[in-house]
Design a protein around this motif. Structure first.
Motif, PDB file in Angstrom:
ATOM      1  N   SER A 170      19.486  -5.700  -7.596  1.00  0.00           N
ATOM      2  CA  SER A 170      20.158  -5.595  -6.300  1.00  0.00           C
ATOM      3  C   SER A 170      21.383  -4.685  -6.376  1.00  0.00           C
ATOM      4  CB  SER A 170      20.566  -6.992  -5.822  1.00  0.00           C
ATOM      5  OG  SER A 170      21.152  -6.936  -4.545  1.00  0.00           O
ATOM      6  N   ARG A 171      22.041  -4.626  -7.544  1.00  0.00           N
ATOM      7  CA  ARG A 171      23.204  -3.748  -7.687  1.00  0.00           C
ATOM      8  C   ARG A 171      22.843  -2.282  -7.465  1.00  0.00           C
ATOM      9  NH1 ARG A 171      25.439  -2.842 -12.237  1.00  0.00           N
ATOM     10  NH2 ARG A 171      24.009  -3.935 -13.643  1.00  0.00           N
ATOM     11  N   PHE A 172      21.659  -1.900  -7.941  1.00  0.00           N
ATOM     12  CA  PHE A 172      21.247  -0.493  -7.860  1.00  0.00           C
ATOM     13  C   PHE A 172      20.438  -0.198  -6.591  1.00  0.00           C
ATOM     14  CE2 PHE A 172      22.163  -1.061 -12.303  1.00  0.00           C
ATOM     15  CZ  PHE A 172      22.704   0.147 -12.704  1.00  0.00           C
ATOM     16  N   MET A 173      19.621  -1.146  -6.156  1.00  0.00           N
ATOM     17  CA  MET A 173      18.675  -0.856  -5.061  1.00  0.00           C
ATOM     18  C   MET A 173      18.767  -1.878  -3.937  1.00  0.00           C
ATOM     19  SD  MET A 173      15.367   0.092  -7.446  1.00  0.00           S
ATOM     20  CE  MET A 173      15.415  -1.491  -8.304  1.00  0.00           C
ATOM     21  N   ALA A 227      16.382   4.122 -16.043  1.00  0.00           N
ATOM     22  CA  ALA A 227      17.244   5.087 -16.732  1.00  0.00           C
ATOM     23  C   ALA A 227      18.724   4.708 -16.577  1.00  0.00           C
ATOM     24  CB  ALA A 227      16.996   6.488 -16.186  1.00  0.00           C
ATOM     25  N   SER A 228      19.101   4.235 -15.402  1.00  0.00           N
ATOM     26  CA  SER A 228      20.500   3.850 -15.170  1.00  0.00           C
ATOM     27  C   SER A 228      20.874   2.618 -15.978  1.00  0.00           C
ATOM     28  CB  SER A 228      20.729   3.585 -13.672  1.00  0.00           C
ATOM     29  OG  SER A 228      20.436   4.731 -12.907  1.00  0.00           O
ATOM     30  N   LYS A 255      11.915   5.531  -7.802  1.00  0.00           N
ATOM     31  CA  LYS A 255      13.149   4.745  -7.718  1.00  0.00           C
ATOM     32  C   LYS A 255      13.217   3.749  -8.873  1.00  0.00           C
ATOM     33  CE  LYS A 255      15.145   4.371  -3.909  1.00  0.00           C
ATOM     34  NZ  LYS A 255      15.616   4.143  -2.529  1.00  0.00           N
ATOM     35  N   ILE A 256      12.078   3.191  -9.254  1.00  0.00           N
ATOM     36  CA  ILE A 256      12.060   2.249 -10.384  1.00  0.00           C
ATOM     37  C   ILE A 256      12.404   2.970 -11.680  1.00  0.00           C
ATOM     38  CG2 ILE A 256      10.616   0.676 -11.717  1.00  0.00           C
ATOM     39  CD1 ILE A 256      11.365  -0.354  -8.956  1.00  0.00           C
ATOM     40  N   ILE A 286      15.308  -5.107 -19.550  1.00  0.00           N
ATOM     41  CA  ILE A 286      14.999  -4.312 -18.350  1.00  0.00           C
ATOM     42  C   ILE A 286      13.567  -4.569 -17.898  1.00  0.00           C
ATOM     43  CG2 ILE A 286      14.949  -1.986 -17.390  1.00  0.00           C
ATOM     44  CD1 ILE A 286      16.924  -1.157 -19.561  1.00  0.00           C
ATOM     45  N   ALA A 287      12.649  -4.719 -18.855  1.00  0.00           N
ATOM     46  CA  ALA A 287      11.256  -5.014 -18.506  1.00  0.00           C
ATOM     47  C   ALA A 287      11.155  -6.348 -17.773  1.00  0.00           C
ATOM     48  CB  ALA A 287      10.388  -5.031 -19.764  1.00  0.00           C
TER      49      ALA A 287
END
Length: 424
Positions: free
Chosen positions: A110-113, A131-132, A125-126, A149-150
């Motif tokens: 939610s922080r990124f998208m 990467a971020s 976008k994923i 991350i996975a």
């Protein structure tokens, strides 16, 4: 928009008319020819095309308008997360901490998208999100791991599956047959799981003897091979000492397993029938303690029975490796593989759904390979029958190349002869 196409009808005469549109098929745009019929003149064919084209355009406009309305109603990721957790559908609990790990995983997404709509979570976008996240540093001052991350992407995928099931989305935005979740991450070789060898198992069992609670938890984890969350959910009425079976509720797979009770567990479970273990003593069970096998003073289930327990036990047993409650599950699988159980037999005990999962678990040195190999082949039994003396002493007549006579095999001091003799 549709276009007009025509060609001569050589068989029947006249003009064949078509309305040509485009449509998506397997992700590619292809032309679609709609036959309008055969007309005597091109003018009449065009008149029919104009009538049909108007209906086609109205339908297309209606579809575009509906798609816009549907898109407008699709929530953003930040809006969908509370709805998802309130429904609690599609979430496979794999932790004794409840929903907390899943909330943490989706909070990072939610922080990124968070402002993106669910249908806008495209593969690009994923990949940008992954990467971020790889560039971020954890509180341990190390980069965020691929496994973490996975797990976050998997929870995001679970949310999208829930949205599809509830008709919020028409299709999954970033998981397709052509693009699976594993395709977003580089392949990493599986490292052998941490497990205890025979000497370490003996040492930690001895180290737990002084505390009733430590002894109970250690034996249950080692001889049942269950997860810590499953241990906390063991029910008092799920133990059947007559049949030597115990029922385990698997939160991760949301099903039940009935496991055999090994010999060393019998005295402990018999004592648990009437007593409740603590770190120092055994206390008689009251009515409120009859729900869970391991419970606190109020009869409530213990969320993490092995928390902060095995660090001290490992130190006392002289074990240098990190020992957690899940290490005993690895050890259980290792012991079963050493004993010669097939992967499918082990899966019935551990609740795994995939045979390949067992390959990551440590395995002790194989034993008794020769005996196991001999048992794998069919045994051929040769039955000897008693033979009559006449058969044993029968004379076999053999023709020799030197003389056209016969010699008697098995006879002492035989002489060649041309006389006929009976052959047995």
């Amino acid at each position: 928009m549709a276009t007009f196409q025509s060609k001569a009808d050589k068989k029947n005469g006249g003009i064949k008319a078509y309305a040509v549109t485009s449509t998506l098929k397997n992700g590619k745009r292809v032309r679609q020819w709609l036959p309008l019929g055969t007309f005597p003149t091109t003018r009449e064919a065009e008149r029919e095309f104009n009538r049909v084209s108007e209906d086609l355009n109205k339908e297309k406009v209606r579809q575009i308008t509906q798609d816009r309305l549907d898109t407008k109603q699709i929530p953003t990721l930040s809006q969908a997360i509370p709805q998802y957790f309130s429904a609690v559908e599609g979430i496979k609990l794999n932790s004794s901490k409840g929903l907390k790990p899943y909330r943490i995983a989706l909070s990072h997404s939610s922080r990124f998208m968070g402002e993106s709509k669910l249908n806008e979570l495209t593969p690009d976008k994923i990949e940008g999100y992954i990467a971020s996240r790889r560039k971020e540093i954890t509180y341990k001052h190390i980069p965020v791991g691929i496994k973490t991350i996975a797990n976050e992407v998997a929870q995001l995928s679970s949310l999208c599956c829930w949205a599809v099931k509830n008709q919020i989305l028409k299709s999954h935005p970033f998981k397709t047959p052509q693009r699976l979740l594993k395709d977003y991450f580089p392949k990493v070789e599986k490292k052998p799981k941490n497990y205890l060898n025979q000497e370490e198992q003996t040492a930690i069992l001895r180290a737990s003897e002084e505390s009733p609670y430590a002894k109970t938890v250690t034996h249950l984890l080692l001889y049942l091979g269950i997860r810590q969350g499953e241990l906390s959910e063991l029910r008092f009425d799920g133990v059947d000492l007559t049949r030597r079976e115990i029922t385990v509720r698997a939160e991760k797979t949301n099903d039940y397993r009935i496991l055999p009770i090994a010999g060393p567990l019998l005295p402990i479970l018999e004592k648990l029938k009437a007593n409740r273990p603590t770190f120092r003593n055994w206390y008689p069970r009251e009515t409120k303690h009859m729900t869970y096998l391991l419970c606190d003073e109020e009869g409530e289930s213990l969320g993490q029975p092995g928390k902060n327990l095995f660090k001290k036990l490992a130190l006392k047993a002289g074990i240098t490796k990190k020992v957690t409650p899940h290490v005993f599950r690895h050890t259980f699988v290792s012991n079963m593989r050493t004993a010669g159980l097939s992967p499918y037999e082990i899966m019935s005990l551990t609740g795994h759904k995939n045979v390949s999962t067992l390959e990551g678990y440590g395995v002790n040195a194989p034993k008794d390979l020769l005996q196991k190999m001999e048992r794998a082949y069919p045994t051929v039994l040769t039955l000897a029958e008693k033979v009559d003396e006449k058969v044993d002493s029968r004379i076999v007549r053999l023709k020799t190349p030197l003389n056209q006579g016969y010699k008697l095999a098995g006879a002492v001091g035989f002489e060649p002869t041309n006389a006929r003799s009976k052959i047995w």
